[in-house]
Scaffold this motif. Structure first.
Motif, PDB file in Angstrom:
ATOM      1  N   ALA A   1       1.066  -1.801  -0.430  1.00  0.00           N
ATOM      2  CA  ALA A   1      -0.438   0.035  -0.133  1.00  0.00           C
ATOM      3  C   ALA A   1       0.740   1.331   0.162  1.00  0.00           C
ATOM      4  N   LEU A   2       1.929   1.095   1.037  1.00  0.00           N
ATOM      5  CA  LEU A   2       2.997   2.804   0.630  1.00  0.00           C
ATOM      6  C   LEU A   2       3.478   2.585  -0.129  1.00  0.00           C
ATOM      7  N   SER A   3       3.886   1.538  -1.169  1.00  0.00           N
ATOM      8  CA  SER A   3       4.658   1.594  -2.496  1.00  0.00           C
ATOM      9  C   SER A   3       3.599   1.730  -3.341  1.00  0.00           C
ATOM     10  N   ASN A   4       2.300   1.536  -3.777  1.00  0.00           N
ATOM     11  CA  ASN A   4       1.628   2.524  -4.048  1.00  0.00           C
ATOM     12  C   ASN A   4       1.099   4.071  -4.250  1.00  0.00           C
ATOM     13  N   LEU A   5       1.517   4.301  -3.449  1.00  0.00           N
ATOM     14  CA  LEU A   5       1.195   5.682  -2.578  1.00  0.00           C
ATOM     15  C   LEU A   5       2.266   6.196  -2.710  1.00  0.00           C
ATOM     16  N   MET A   6       3.223   5.625  -2.571  1.00  0.00           N
ATOM     17  CA  MET A   6       5.061   6.554  -3.650  1.00  0.00           C
ATOM     18  C   MET A   6       4.524   6.853  -4.721  1.00  0.00           C
ATOM     19  N   LEU A   7       4.205   6.060  -5.782  1.00  0.00           N
ATOM     20  CA  LEU A   7       3.901   6.201  -6.597  1.00  0.00           C
ATOM     21  C   LEU A   7       2.848   7.382  -7.670  1.00  0.00           C
ATOM     22  N   ASP A   8       2.042   7.367  -6.670  1.00  0.00           N
ATOM     23  CA  ASP A   8       0.870   8.161  -7.005  1.00  0.00           C
ATOM     24  C   ASP A   8       1.757   9.498  -5.941  1.00  0.00           C
ATOM     25  N   LEU A   9       2.431   9.473  -5.327  1.00  0.00           N
ATOM     26  CA  LEU A   9       3.604  10.598  -5.190  1.00  0.00           C
ATOM     27  C   LEU A   9       4.675  11.272  -5.888  1.00  0.00           C
ATOM     28  N   PHE A  10       5.233  10.565  -6.582  1.00  0.00           N
ATOM     29  CA  PHE A  10       6.262  10.641  -7.509  1.00  0.00           C
ATOM     30  C   PHE A  10       5.178  11.584  -9.033  1.00  0.00           C
ATOM     31  N   ARG A  11       4.446  11.268  -8.964  1.00  0.00           N
ATOM     32  CA  ARG A  11       3.068  11.707 -10.021  1.00  0.00           C
ATOM     33  C   ARG A  11       2.664  12.721  -9.507  1.00  0.00           C
ATOM     34  N   LEU A  12       2.639  12.790  -8.845  1.00  0.00           N
ATOM     35  CA  LEU A  12       1.466  14.225  -8.392  1.00  0.00           C
ATOM     36  C   LEU A  12       2.755  15.486  -7.456  1.00  0.00           C
ATOM     37  N   ASN A  13       3.094  15.000  -7.613  1.00  0.00           N
ATOM     38  CA  ASN A  13       5.046  15.944  -6.994  1.00  0.00           C
ATOM     39  C   ASN A  13       5.138  16.925  -8.346  1.00  0.00           C
ATOM     40  N   SER A  14       5.430  15.399  -9.795  1.00  0.00           N
ATOM     41  CA  SER A  14       5.235  16.316 -10.946  1.00  0.00           C
ATOM     42  C   SER A  14       4.031  17.006 -11.436  1.00  0.00           C
ATOM     43  N   LEU A  15       3.561  17.059 -11.222  1.00  0.00           N
ATOM     44  CA  LEU A  15       2.172  17.440 -11.533  1.00  0.00           C
ATOM     45  C   LEU A  15       1.311  18.876 -10.509  1.00  0.00           C
ATOM     46  N   VAL A  16       2.415  18.867  -9.888  1.00  0.00           N
ATOM     47  CA  VAL A  16       2.390  19.905  -9.128  1.00  0.00           C
ATOM     48  C   VAL A  16       3.068  21.253  -9.556  1.00  0.00           C
ATOM     49  N   LEU A  17       4.510  20.696  -9.231  1.00  0.00           N
ATOM     50  CA  LEU A  17       5.710  21.162 -10.033  1.00  0.00           C
ATOM     51  C   LEU A  17       5.205  22.111 -11.359  1.00  0.00           C
ATOM     52  N   THR A  18       4.193  21.400 -12.777  1.00  0.00           N
ATOM     53  CA  THR A  18       4.660  21.619 -13.479  1.00  0.00           C
ATOM     54  C   THR A  18       3.189  23.036 -12.941  1.00  0.00           C
ATOM     55  N   ALA A  19       2.243  22.536 -12.138  1.00  0.00           N
ATOM     56  CA  ALA A  19       0.857  23.546 -12.519  1.00  0.00           C
ATOM     57  C   ALA A  19       2.131  25.086 -11.371  1.00  0.00           C
TER      58      ALA A  19
ATOM     59  N   GLY B   1       8.205  35.270 -13.300  1.00  0.00           N
ATOM     60  CA  GLY B   1       9.666  35.372 -13.711  1.00  0.00           C
ATOM     61  C   GLY B   1       9.522  34.333 -12.797  1.00  0.00           C
ATOM     62  N   LEU B   2       8.919  33.622 -11.584  1.00  0.00           N
ATOM     63  CA  LEU B   2       9.597  32.472 -10.764  1.00  0.00           C
ATOM     64  C   LEU B   2       9.201  30.712 -12.012  1.00  0.00           C
ATOM     65  N   THR B   3       9.989  30.570 -10.896  1.00  0.00           N
ATOM     66  CA  THR B   3       9.507  29.018 -11.031  1.00  0.00           C
ATOM     67  C   THR B   3       8.834  28.228  -9.394  1.00  0.00           C
ATOM     68  N   SER B   4       8.408  26.946  -9.654  1.00  0.00           N
ATOM     69  CA  SER B   4       8.358  26.128  -8.470  1.00  0.00           C
ATOM     70  C   SER B   4       9.302  26.447  -7.354  1.00  0.00           C
TER      71      SER B   4
END
Length: 158
Positions: free
Chosen positions: A12-30, A39-42
């Motif tokens: 369950a934690l492994s699956n959560l971490m994979l989703d957190l990796f995807r979420l982190n990428s989406l949050v940084l892009t947004a 003139g900023l980045t995340s």
């Protein structure tokens, strides 16, 4: 070959971490899109936020520690922000070489403008989500972060 099996909690934690990796990428892009016109980045926004929320001016190494980031990466971004007039360096009475990083007036205005953009975005994103559920996830993520910071269960088993 000896193969370790994960527990149900480990799966369950492994699956959560994979989703957190995807979420982190989406949050940084947004975040990058949200503050690009300023003139900023995340990453730049995150460093400005760490400075704003610190109890007092800190050297780069302390900012990096608080962010859980690499000191050299934080130094590079701090140097860029200083060159653009968003940050300044002040003498550190406790250490001659480790100058303190402080926000300039321009840096404060830029951070405030980013936060003004963030408020409607985060309100929209949180729509339909339960405050109680969000608080539960926050507690879980905080507990995992603290375990990793103290190296519990990681280095001993490697």
């Amino acid at each position: 070959m000896l193969k370790s099996r994960r527990t149900p909690a480990g799966d369950a934690l492994s699956n959560l971490m994979l989703d957190l990796f995807r979420l982190n990428s989406l949050v940084l892009t947004a975040g990058d899109r949200l503050v690009a016109a300023l003139g900023l980045t995340s990453a730049r926004w995150q460093i400005l936020g760490a400075i704003v929320h610190a109890e007092r001016a800190q050297p780069v190494a302390w900012l990096a520690r608080d962010l859980g980031a690499n000191r050299q990466n934080v130094q590079r971004i701090v140097n860029d922000l200083q060159a653009e007039g968003l940050l300044a360096f002040e003498a550190n009475p406790h250490h001659r070489r480790a100058q303190l990083v402080v926000l300039t007036d321009k840096g404060r205005r830029t951070f405030d403008a980013a936060m003004a953009l963030q408020a409607p975005w985060i309100n929209d994103l949180s729509e339909g989500l339960s405050v109680k559920d969000l608080q539960t996830v926050h507690r879980l993520v905080t507990a995992l972060r603290k375990k990793l910071e103290s190296n519990e269960g990681t280095e001993d088993r490697m």
